[in-house]
Motif scaffolding. Structure first.
Motif, PDB file in Angstrom:
ATOM      1  N   LEU A  48      -2.912  -3.416  -6.712  1.00 49.26           N
ATOM      2  CA  LEU A  48      -3.152  -1.950  -6.578  1.00 49.26           C
ATOM      3  C   LEU A  48      -2.240  -0.770  -6.037  1.00 49.26           C
ATOM      4  N   SER A  49      -1.427  -1.466  -4.941  1.00 49.19           N
ATOM      5  CA  SER A  49      -0.852  -0.564  -4.500  1.00 49.19           C
ATOM      6  C   SER A  49       0.347  -0.269  -5.067  1.00 49.19           C
ATOM      7  N   ALA A  50       0.762  -1.841  -6.032  1.00 48.88           N
ATOM      8  CA  ALA A  50       1.560  -1.517  -7.280  1.00 48.88           C
ATOM      9  C   ALA A  50       1.638  -1.190  -8.057  1.00 48.88           C
ATOM     10  N   GLY A  51       0.781  -0.791  -7.981  1.00 46.30           N
ATOM     11  CA  GLY A  51       0.651  -0.467  -9.769  1.00 46.30           C
ATOM     12  C   GLY A  51       0.241   1.562  -9.535  1.00 46.30           C
ATOM     13  N   ILE A  52      -0.442   2.151  -8.158  1.00 48.87           N
ATOM     14  CA  ILE A  52      -0.856   3.113  -8.132  1.00 48.87           C
ATOM     15  C   ILE A  52       1.697   4.054  -7.819  1.00 48.87           C
ATOM     16  N   GLY A  53       1.874   2.776  -6.586  1.00 51.10           N
ATOM     17  CA  GLY A  53       3.729   3.527  -6.527  1.00 51.10           C
ATOM     18  C   GLY A  53       4.038   2.757  -7.541  1.00 51.10           C
ATOM     19  N   GLY A  54       4.234   2.434  -8.799  1.00 54.73           N
ATOM     20  CA  GLY A  54       5.381   2.407  -9.188  1.00 54.73           C
ATOM     21  C   GLY A  54       5.992   1.512  -8.813  1.00 54.73           C
ATOM     22  N   GLY A  55       5.621   0.512  -7.544  1.00 50.24           N
ATOM     23  CA  GLY A  55       7.251  -0.530  -7.516  1.00 50.24           C
ATOM     24  C   GLY A  55       6.234  -1.702  -6.587  1.00 50.24           C
ATOM     25  N   GLY A  56       6.559  -1.483  -5.696  1.00 57.66           N
ATOM     26  CA  GLY A  56       6.281  -3.018  -5.206  1.00 57.66           C
ATOM     27  C   GLY A  56       4.944  -3.366  -4.946  1.00 57.66           C
ATOM     28  N   PRO A  57       4.873  -4.310  -4.082  1.00 60.22           N
ATOM     29  CA  PRO A  57       3.201  -4.194  -3.404  1.00 60.22           C
ATOM     30  C   PRO A  57       3.483  -3.818  -2.027  1.00 60.22           C
ATOM     31  N   ASP A  58       2.634  -2.670  -1.615  1.00 70.17           N
ATOM     32  CA  ASP A  58       2.560  -2.572  -0.241  1.00 70.17           C
ATOM     33  C   ASP A  58       1.231  -1.728   0.361  1.00 70.17           C
ATOM     34  N   ARG A  59       0.403  -2.752   0.816  1.00 69.28           N
ATOM     35  CA  ARG A  59      -0.917  -2.529   1.599  1.00 69.28           C
ATOM     36  C   ARG A  59      -1.145  -1.542   2.458  1.00 69.28           C
ATOM     37  N   SER A  60      -0.002  -1.021   2.856  1.00 65.28           N
ATOM     38  CA  SER A  60       0.207  -0.040   4.238  1.00 65.28           C
ATOM     39  C   SER A  60      -0.049   1.216   3.763  1.00 65.28           C
ATOM     40  N   ALA A  61       0.952   1.580   2.447  1.00 66.28           N
ATOM     41  CA  ALA A  61       0.683   3.089   1.709  1.00 66.28           C
ATOM     42  C   ALA A  61      -1.367   2.917   0.705  1.00 66.28           C
ATOM     43  N   TYR A  62      -1.262   1.550   0.702  1.00 68.04           N
ATOM     44  CA  TYR A  62      -2.518   2.082  -0.126  1.00 68.04           C
ATOM     45  C   TYR A  62      -3.947   2.283   0.714  1.00 68.04           C
ATOM     46  N   ILE A  63      -3.601   1.596   2.058  1.00 69.40           N
ATOM     47  CA  ILE A  63      -4.852   1.700   3.342  1.00 69.40           C
ATOM     48  C   ILE A  63      -5.099   3.167   2.884  1.00 69.40           C
ATOM     49  N   ALA A  64      -3.434   3.982   3.053  1.00 68.58           N
ATOM     50  CA  ALA A  64      -3.513   6.071   3.440  1.00 68.58           C
ATOM     51  C   ALA A  64      -4.298   6.019   2.379  1.00 68.58           C
ATOM     52  N   TYR A  65      -4.677   5.624   1.450  1.00 71.36           N
ATOM     53  CA  TYR A  65      -4.720   6.493   0.113  1.00 71.36           C
ATOM     54  C   TYR A  65      -6.021   6.303  -0.584  1.00 71.36           C
TER      55      TYR A  65
END
Length: 260
Positions: A48-65
């Motif tokens: 999901l983080s890769a799909g939202i950010g348009g880049g590689g997986p980033d769980r820390s950014a997805y936690i913030a989201y």
């Protein structure tokens, strides 16, 4: 006024004692947002983080989201216990006993609402602590934004609690009250809590956008992350005030009708 305040304080202590002596209901409802937090971060977070950010997986950014949405979902989960508690009071005979006593009639509902708001905020703190433990950080938010976020959480909890009280009053038993209040958990799943609204199918976007949880989530997300909130701030406040007023008049009218 002094009688109303005194009796409301007594009813608040009563509801808090019930919550302390019978914590299983609150804990069961609290497990839902905690499990969803862990599930979406560790199982779905990479994709999901890769799909939202348009880049590689980033769980820390997805936690913030997702944390802001889960904090509001925690409130929705907690107030289901209020609907159950109100239904129990109305069906187990305690209200009939209260009618024989010289107490302020509105203090029964005020005690439920105040106790539920306190429990909801404590539940939010617990879920927030779990989020911090797995990596959530709010480094860009100012003290004023933190204060505004707390105010929004309290206002949102108050609004949903009055709605839950009304659901409890119109339910014939505790089981029905629990079922009637389920939309308070389901609505966050249909909002921007887990994915942005603009990534949803076009026909579904109005459903996700024009409901109380989405503007509240976007406002809380902006406050906690130190980003802009746009028009979502006043929309969230308007939803909260509107639901609180609606829930108050609905609850008091149903309560008075059942006790006249």
């Amino acid at each position: 006024m002094s009688t109303a305040v005194r009796d409301s304080s007594t009813m608040l202590r009563r509801n808090l004692l019930h919550a302390r002596r019978y914590p299983s209901l609150t804990l069961n409802l609290l497990l839902t947002p905690v499990m969803l937090l862990l599930l979406f971060v560790y199982i779905f977070g990479g994709t999901l983080s890769a799909g939202i950010g348009g880049g590689g997986p980033d769980r820390s950014a997805y936690i913030a989201y997702i944390v802001p949405g889960l904090l509001l979902m925690t409130i929705g989960s907690t107030v289901i216990g209020t609907a159950v508690s109100v239904a129990n009071d109305m069906t187990e005979g305690i209200i009939a006993r209260f009618r024989t006593m010289a107490i302020h009639r509105g203090s029964v509902l005020v005690g439920h609402v105040a106790g539920s708001v306190i429990q909801a905020i404590l539940s939010v703190i617990l879920v927030g602590a779990v989020a911090v433990a797995i990596g959530f950080r709010s480094t860009d938010a100012t003290p004023l934004e933190w204060l505004a976020a707390l105010g929004l959480l309290v206002l949102f909890a108050t609004a949903l609690t009055w709605i839950a009280v009304g659901m409890g009053l119109v339910s014939p038993n505790a089981e029905a009250a629990s079922n009637n209040a389920m939309p308070l958990i389901l609505l966050p799943l249909l909002s921007s809590a887990f994915v942005p609204v603009d990534t949803m199918p076009g026909w579904f976007q109005p459903i996700a956008e024009y409901q109380p949880f989405t503007p509240a989530i976007e406002t809380l997300r902006g406050l906690l992350l130190g980003t802009g909130i746009g028009h979502n701030g006043w929309l969230a406040v308007a939803w909260c005030v509107g639901l609180a007023v609606l829930g108050y008049f609905w609850s008091t009218s149903k309560f008075n009708a059942r006790n006249d």
